[in-house]
Design a protein around this motif. Structure first.
Motif, PDB file in Angstrom:
ATOM      1  N   LYS A  14      -6.841  20.999 -42.545  1.00  0.00           N
ATOM      2  CA  LYS A  14      -8.036  20.263 -42.167  1.00  0.00           C
ATOM      3  C   LYS A  14      -7.810  19.569 -40.829  1.00  0.00           C
ATOM      4  O   LYS A  14      -6.687  19.180 -40.493  1.00  0.00           O
ATOM      5  CB  LYS A  14      -8.374  19.226 -43.236  1.00  0.00           C
ATOM      6  N   ARG A  15      -8.889  19.416 -40.100  1.00  0.00           N
ATOM      7  CA  ARG A  15      -8.837  18.705 -38.829  1.00  0.00           C
ATOM      8  C   ARG A  15      -8.218  17.325 -39.021  1.00  0.00           C
ATOM      9  O   ARG A  15      -8.535  16.621 -39.978  1.00  0.00           O
ATOM     10  CB  ARG A  15     -10.245  18.602 -38.254  1.00  0.00           C
ATOM     11  N   GLY A  16      -7.311  16.974 -38.116  1.00  0.00           N
ATOM     12  CA  GLY A  16      -6.678  15.663 -38.181  1.00  0.00           C
ATOM     13  C   GLY A  16      -5.303  15.670 -38.837  1.00  0.00           C
ATOM     14  O   GLY A  16      -4.558  14.691 -38.704  1.00  0.00           O
ATOM     15  N   GLN A  17      -4.977  16.766 -39.504  1.00  0.00           N
ATOM     16  CA  GLN A  17      -3.669  16.855 -40.148  1.00  0.00           C
ATOM     17  C   GLN A  17      -2.608  17.289 -39.143  1.00  0.00           C
ATOM     18  O   GLN A  17      -2.912  17.849 -38.088  1.00  0.00           O
ATOM     19  CB  GLN A  17      -3.717  17.862 -41.308  1.00  0.00           C
ATOM     20  N   ASN A  18      -1.351  17.029 -39.490  1.00  0.00           N
ATOM     21  CA  ASN A  18      -0.221  17.483 -38.672  1.00  0.00           C
ATOM     22  C   ASN A  18       0.311  18.799 -39.245  1.00  0.00           C
ATOM     23  O   ASN A  18       0.318  18.996 -40.464  1.00  0.00           O
ATOM     24  CB  ASN A  18       0.899  16.440 -38.679  1.00  0.00           C
ATOM     25  N   VAL A  19       0.753  19.684 -38.364  1.00  0.00           N
ATOM     26  CA  VAL A  19       1.356  20.942 -38.802  1.00  0.00           C
ATOM     27  C   VAL A  19       2.636  21.174 -38.026  1.00  0.00           C
ATOM     28  O   VAL A  19       2.789  20.726 -36.883  1.00  0.00           O
ATOM     29  CB  VAL A  19       0.409  22.152 -38.596  1.00  0.00           C
ATOM     30  N   THR A  20       3.564  21.881 -38.664  1.00  0.00           N
ATOM     31  CA  THR A  20       4.833  22.231 -38.014  1.00  0.00           C
ATOM     32  C   THR A  20       5.134  23.689 -38.277  1.00  0.00           C
ATOM     33  O   THR A  20       5.028  24.161 -39.408  1.00  0.00           O
ATOM     34  CB  THR A  20       5.986  21.368 -38.558  1.00  0.00           C
ATOM     35  N   PHE A  21       5.518  24.387 -37.203  1.00  0.00           N
ATOM     36  CA  PHE A  21       5.890  25.799 -37.299  1.00  0.00           C
ATOM     37  C   PHE A  21       7.369  25.947 -36.935  1.00  0.00           C
ATOM     38  O   PHE A  21       7.878  25.208 -36.107  1.00  0.00           O
ATOM     39  CB  PHE A  21       5.066  26.660 -36.326  1.00  0.00           C
ATOM     40  N   ARG A  22       7.977  26.970 -37.525  1.00  0.00           N
ATOM     41  CA  ARG A  22       9.381  27.221 -37.253  1.00  0.00           C
ATOM     42  C   ARG A  22       9.565  28.597 -36.637  1.00  0.00           C
ATOM     43  O   ARG A  22       8.862  29.554 -36.979  1.00  0.00           O
ATOM     44  CB  ARG A  22      10.196  27.127 -38.547  1.00  0.00           C
ATOM     45  N   ARG A  64      -0.244  15.810 -28.075  1.00  0.00           N
ATOM     46  CA  ARG A  64      -0.225  16.035 -29.519  1.00  0.00           C
ATOM     47  C   ARG A  64       0.770  17.128 -29.904  1.00  0.00           C
ATOM     48  O   ARG A  64       1.056  17.306 -31.079  1.00  0.00           O
ATOM     49  CB  ARG A  64      -1.619  16.424 -30.002  1.00  0.00           C
ATOM     50  N   PHE A  65       1.266  17.857 -28.921  1.00  0.00           N
ATOM     51  CA  PHE A  65       2.191  18.951 -29.179  1.00  0.00           C
ATOM     52  C   PHE A  65       3.613  18.503 -28.837  1.00  0.00           C
ATOM     53  O   PHE A  65       3.843  17.882 -27.796  1.00  0.00           O
ATOM     54  CB  PHE A  65       1.859  20.166 -28.295  1.00  0.00           C
ATOM     55  N   SER A  66       4.551  18.865 -29.707  1.00  0.00           N
ATOM     56  CA  SER A  66       5.948  18.629 -29.381  1.00  0.00           C
ATOM     57  C   SER A  66       6.783  19.775 -29.924  1.00  0.00           C
ATOM     58  O   SER A  66       6.521  20.290 -31.003  1.00  0.00           O
ATOM     59  CB  SER A  66       6.432  17.296 -29.951  1.00  0.00           C
ATOM     60  N   ALA A  67       7.767  20.170 -29.152  1.00  0.00           N
ATOM     61  CA  ALA A  67       8.657  21.251 -29.561  1.00  0.00           C
ATOM     62  C   ALA A  67      10.087  20.773 -29.449  1.00  0.00           C
ATOM     63  O   ALA A  67      10.431  19.987 -28.564  1.00  0.00           O
ATOM     64  CB  ALA A  67       8.440  22.487 -28.688  1.00  0.00           C
ATOM     65  N   PHE A  74      17.311  27.574 -34.028  1.00  0.00           N
ATOM     66  CA  PHE A  74      15.896  27.636 -34.363  1.00  0.00           C
ATOM     67  C   PHE A  74      15.122  26.568 -33.594  1.00  0.00           C
ATOM     68  O   PHE A  74      15.699  25.611 -33.044  1.00  0.00           O
ATOM     69  CB  PHE A  74      15.688  27.483 -35.876  1.00  0.00           C
ATOM     70  N   SER A  75      13.810  26.741 -33.562  1.00  0.00           N
ATOM     71  CA  SER A  75      12.940  25.780 -32.891  1.00  0.00           C
ATOM     72  C   SER A  75      11.768  25.441 -33.800  1.00  0.00           C
ATOM     73  O   SER A  75      11.372  26.240 -34.652  1.00  0.00           O
ATOM     74  CB  SER A  75      12.417  26.360 -31.580  1.00  0.00           C
ATOM     75  N   THR A  76      11.226  24.240 -33.618  1.00  0.00           N
ATOM     76  CA  THR A  76       9.997  23.856 -34.304  1.00  0.00           C
ATOM     77  C   THR A  76       8.943  23.448 -33.282  1.00  0.00           C
ATOM     78  O   THR A  76       9.268  22.904 -32.216  1.00  0.00           O
ATOM     79  CB  THR A  76      10.228  22.688 -35.277  1.00  0.00           C
ATOM     80  N   LEU A  77       7.712  23.741 -33.598  1.00  0.00           N
ATOM     81  CA  LEU A  77       6.557  23.319 -32.804  1.00  0.00           C
ATOM     82  C   LEU A  77       5.659  22.508 -33.719  1.00  0.00           C
ATOM     83  O   LEU A  77       5.224  23.007 -34.763  1.00  0.00           O
ATOM     84  CB  LEU A  77       5.798  24.529 -32.252  1.00  0.00           C
TER      85      LEU A  77
END
Lengths: 114, 113
Positions: A14-22, A64-67, A74-77
């Protein structure tokens, strides 16, 4: 499989939530890149690391973006306070350092913002 | 300002014939060029590349030609096969400067049996 691995493949939030990708790069590759692709466009560069150092960031990478790539593997975004416009495919690539080294891509994480 | 342009959104060819995909660029600092193939729901797969010190590079059925004076490159696929049907992206890089790949918008190739 020794290719670039990305997790998750799909993320709906949902809009406003935080997400993290690996992203897990090819093991001997010391360069790691993040790109974003929207429908009908080619991938657009976001940022890249050589080992653990973040050497370049695109102006597309808002506050709002950080990597991170803490141990040079490994990396996270992370995207904080997601917006509708963040809906896209997020692609990770890796390569060896040096001239004429192609970047190899993972299958991406598709982010959908409700 | 689009630095890498693929002016044909789509191309359709018969199996066994030659496919020619074109790409133009504007930044004279680009010195390494790559072609990627992309299937739906997958990431781009590296196909072939060429350095600016060469004008041709060949790998099996795939050949890339570079014309630096015209700032133009092309990918030739001979013979074309139905499995080649995909979106092809041209990308360019200025080595020693930014390490970011700059992509075109892609050309969708359809190879008809």
């Amino acid at each position: 499989d020794t290719g670039v691995s990305q997790d998750p493949r799909h993320k709906i939030t949902k809009r406003g939530q935080n997400v993290t990708f690996r992203c897990d790069p090819i093991s001997e590759h010391n360069r790691l890149y993040w790109y974003r692709q929207t429908l009908g466009q080619g991938p657009e560069f976001l940022t890249y690391f050589q080992n653990e150092a973040q050497l370049e960031k695109s102006r597309l990478l808002s506050d709002r973006f950080s990597a991170e790539r803490p141990k040079g593997s490994f990396s996270t975004l992370e995207i904080q306070r997601t917006e509708q416009g963040d809906s896209a495919m997020y692609l990770c690539a890796s390569s060896l350092a040096g001239f004429n080294q192609p970047q190899h891509f993972g299958d991406g994480t598709r982010l959908s913002i409700l | 300002d689009q630095q890498v342009k693929q002016n044909s959104p789509s191309l359709s060819v018969q199996e066994g014939r030659i496919s020619i995909l074109n790409c133009d660029y504007t930044n004279s600092m680009f010195d390494y060029f790559l072609w990627y193939k992309k299937y739906p729901a997958e990431g781009p797969t590296f196909l072939i590349s060429i350095s600016s010190i060469k004008d041709k590079n060949e790998d099996g059925r795939f050949t890339v030609f570079l014309n630096k004076s015209a700032k133009h490159l092309s990918l030739h696929i001979v013979p074309s096969q139905p499995g080649d049907s995909a979106v092809y992206f041209c990308a360019a890089l200025s080595q020693g400067g930014s390490e970011k790949l700059v992509f075109g918008k892609g050309t969708k190739l359809t190879v008809n049996p």
